[in-house]
Design an enzyme around this catalytic site. Structure first.
Site, short mmCIF file in Angstrom:
data_model
loop_
_atom_site.label_atom_id
_atom_site.label_comp_id
_atom_site.label_asym_id
_atom_site.label_seq_id
_atom_site.Cartn_x
_atom_site.Cartn_y
_atom_site.Cartn_z
N LYS A 57 0.82 -1.21 0.00
CA LYS A 57 0.00 0.00 0.00
C LYS A 57 0.86 1.27 0.00
O LYS A 57 2.07 1.22 0.28
CB LYS A 57 -0.92 -0.02 1.23
CG LYS A 57 -1.99 -1.13 1.18
CD LYS A 57 -2.88 -1.05 2.40
CE LYS A 57 -4.02 -2.06 2.33
NZ LYS A 57 -4.91 -1.95 3.53
N TYR A 99 -12.40 -2.25 -3.24
CA TYR A 99 -12.93 -2.21 -1.87
C TYR A 99 -14.46 -2.24 -1.82
O TYR A 99 -15.05 -1.92 -0.78
CB TYR A 99 -12.39 -0.97 -1.14
CG TYR A 99 -10.95 -1.16 -0.64
CD1 TYR A 99 -10.61 -2.25 0.16
CD2 TYR A 99 -9.95 -0.26 -0.98
CE1 TYR A 99 -9.32 -2.43 0.62
CE2 TYR A 99 -8.64 -0.43 -0.52
CZ TYR A 99 -8.34 -1.53 0.28
OH TYR A 99 -7.05 -1.71 0.74
N PHE A 135 -15.37 4.06 7.16
CA PHE A 135 -14.00 4.34 6.71
C PHE A 135 -13.83 4.22 5.19
O PHE A 135 -12.74 4.43 4.68
CB PHE A 135 -13.00 3.43 7.43
CG PHE A 135 -13.21 1.94 7.23
CD1 PHE A 135 -12.72 1.30 6.10
CD2 PHE A 135 -13.89 1.19 8.18
CE1 PHE A 135 -12.90 -0.05 5.90
CE2 PHE A 135 -14.08 -0.18 7.99
CZ PHE A 135 -13.59 -0.80 6.85
N ARG A 150 -1.90 -13.93 4.75
CA ARG A 150 -2.54 -13.11 5.80
C ARG A 150 -1.86 -13.29 7.15
O ARG A 150 -1.74 -12.34 7.93
CB ARG A 150 -4.04 -13.44 5.88
CG ARG A 150 -4.80 -12.83 4.70
CD ARG A 150 -6.28 -13.10 4.76
NE ARG A 150 -6.98 -12.41 5.82
CZ ARG A 150 -7.50 -11.18 5.72
NH1 ARG A 150 -7.37 -10.50 4.61
NH2 ARG A 150 -8.15 -10.67 6.73
N THR A 201 -5.26 -6.78 11.07
CA THR A 201 -5.58 -5.57 10.32
C THR A 201 -5.03 -4.31 11.00
O THR A 201 -4.45 -3.45 10.35
CB THR A 201 -7.12 -5.43 10.17
OG1 THR A 201 -7.62 -6.63 9.57
CG2 THR A 201 -7.49 -4.23 9.32
N ARG A 237 2.57 -6.10 9.23
CA ARG A 237 1.85 -4.96 9.83
C ARG A 237 2.36 -4.64 11.23
O ARG A 237 2.42 -3.48 11.63
CB ARG A 237 0.35 -5.26 9.84
CG ARG A 237 -0.27 -5.17 8.44
CD ARG A 237 -1.62 -5.84 8.41
NE ARG A 237 -2.38 -5.53 7.20
CZ ARG A 237 -3.53 -6.13 6.89
NH1 ARG A 237 -4.03 -7.06 7.68
NH2 ARG A 237 -4.16 -5.81 5.78
N ASN A 253 -1.92 0.39 6.88
CA ASN A 253 -1.37 -0.84 7.45
C ASN A 253 -0.50 -1.63 6.47
O ASN A 253 -0.34 -2.84 6.58
CB ASN A 253 -2.50 -1.70 8.03
CG ASN A 253 -3.54 -2.07 7.00
OD1 ASN A 253 -3.41 -1.73 5.82
ND2 ASN A 253 -4.56 -2.80 7.41
N HIS A 298 -2.21 -5.33 1.66
CA HIS A 298 -3.52 -5.97 1.47
C HIS A 298 -3.29 -7.42 1.08
O HIS A 298 -2.37 -7.72 0.32
CB HIS A 298 -4.30 -5.28 0.34
CG HIS A 298 -5.48 -6.08 -0.12
ND1 HIS A 298 -6.69 -6.06 0.54
CD2 HIS A 298 -5.61 -6.99 -1.12
CE1 HIS A 298 -7.52 -6.90 -0.07
NE2 HIS A 298 -6.90 -7.48 -1.07
N GLU A 325 -10.23 -10.23 -7.16
CA GLU A 325 -9.21 -9.18 -7.03
C GLU A 325 -8.08 -9.36 -8.07
O GLU A 325 -7.61 -8.38 -8.63
CB GLU A 325 -8.64 -9.20 -5.62
CG GLU A 325 -9.65 -8.77 -4.57
CD GLU A 325 -9.12 -8.83 -3.14
OE1 GLU A 325 -9.80 -8.30 -2.25
OE2 GLU A 325 -8.05 -9.42 -2.91
P1 IDP Z 1 -7.91 -6.69 6.00
O1 IDP Z 1 -7.09 -5.76 5.11
O2 IDP Z 1 -7.12 -7.18 7.18
O3 IDP Z 1 -8.58 -7.80 5.22
P2 IDP Z 1 -10.51 -5.38 6.10
O4 IDP Z 1 -11.46 -5.48 7.23
O5 IDP Z 1 -10.83 -6.14 4.84
O6 IDP Z 1 -9.06 -5.78 6.65
O7 IDP Z 1 -10.35 -3.83 5.74
C1 IDP Z 1 -9.79 -3.43 4.52
C2 IDP Z 1 -8.86 -2.27 4.80
O8 IDP Z 1 -9.60 -1.17 5.25
C3 IDP Z 1 -7.83 -2.52 5.90
O9 IDP Z 1 -6.69 -3.21 5.47
C4 IDP Z 1 -7.51 -1.10 6.35
O10 IDP Z 1 -6.59 -0.47 5.46
C5 IDP Z 1 -8.87 -0.41 6.20
N1 IDP Z 1 -9.63 -0.40 7.46
C6 IDP Z 1 -10.22 -1.45 8.08
N2 IDP Z 1 -10.85 -1.07 9.21
C7 IDP Z 1 -10.66 0.27 9.30
C8 IDP Z 1 -11.06 1.27 10.25
O11 IDP Z 1 -11.73 0.99 11.25
N3 IDP Z 1 -10.65 2.54 9.99
C9 IDP Z 1 -9.89 2.90 8.92
N4 IDP Z 1 -9.51 1.99 8.00
C10 IDP Z 1 -9.88 0.69 8.18
MG MG Z 2 -9.98 -7.62 3.68
#
Ligand code: IDP
Ligand code: MG
Length: 169
Positions: free
Chosen positions: A29, A69, A77, A105, A111, A122, A132, A135, A146
């Site tokens: 990212k 997304y 968010f 993962r 996350t 991360r 973070n 992805h 994807e």
């Molecule tokens: P993941 O990347 O671990 O699969 P997801 O829940 O799919 O997590 O969320 C996608 C992306 O959205 C995360 O990697 C992060 O960059 C962002 N994200 C997730 N939760 C939040 C939040 O509460 N606030 C801001 N960004 C978030």
């Molecule tokens: Mg995800």
């Protein structure tokens, strides 16, 4: 428009049993690209035995970000996340392995970097829950969707890592 079909996954036969290979989409990212961490992150994943089969650097636009997304549309968010992922280039990669999705993962960690263990990508480099660093696809179905967003069929390569077990063993 007919549905696009990605090249078939290679079939691995080990002790006369077919081993199912998986592919996963990884994005390095913007926060990591702009800190010069791309190589370190790809290396961590390769070190886990994940085979790199496709790689490109690109600037995501609003359209691609919204598609990628889409499952998060409507969450508080979402708009911030779309703006962030378009804020600088990303590096997109496809990795292949047995259990590639979970392995990638696990290597990435939770996350929220504050909750991710040390030694995970991360945990070591993530800045906050949005920035973070990486992805990784969360299921086989998500990975298919994807990968098709980022790569054409002819961009997925075939080779064998010489440090992996042979195709038939
Ligand atoms: P993941 O990347 O671990 O699969 P997801 O829940 O799919 O997590 O969320 C996608 C992306 O959205 C995360 O990697 C992060 O960059 C962002 N994200 C997730 N939760 C939040 C939040 O509460 N606030 C801001 N960004 C978030
Ligand atoms: Mg995800």
């Amino acid at each position: 428009m007919p549905a696009r079909v990605l090249p078939d996954l290679p079939i691995i036969i080990r002790r006369r049993k077919i081993v199912e290979m998986e592919r996963t989409l990884v994005l390095v990212k913007p926060d990591a690209v702009t800190r010069g961490l791309t190589g370190s992150i790809i290396k961590r994943l390769e070190e886990q035995g994940l085979k790199l089969v496709a790689l490109k650097m690109l600037q995501m636009d609003n359209n691609l970000a919204r598609k990628h997304y889409a499952p998060h549309q409507g969450k508080p968010f979402f708009e911030g996340l779309v703006a962030y992922i378009c804020s600088a280039p990303v590096v997109a990669a496809v990795f292949e392995a047995e259990g590639a999705i979970q392995l990638a993962r696990k290597t990435m960690g939770a996350t929220d970097p504050a909750k991710a263990e040390g030694g995970t990508i991360r945990g070591d480099w993530g800045l906050d829950i949005e920035r973070n660093s990486v992805h990784g696809s969360d299921s086989a179905e998500t990975a298919r969707r994807e990968i098709e967003l980022f790569f054409g069929d002819d961009e997925i390569t075939y080779y064998q890592r010489i440090d992996s077990r042979p195709i038939e063993s």
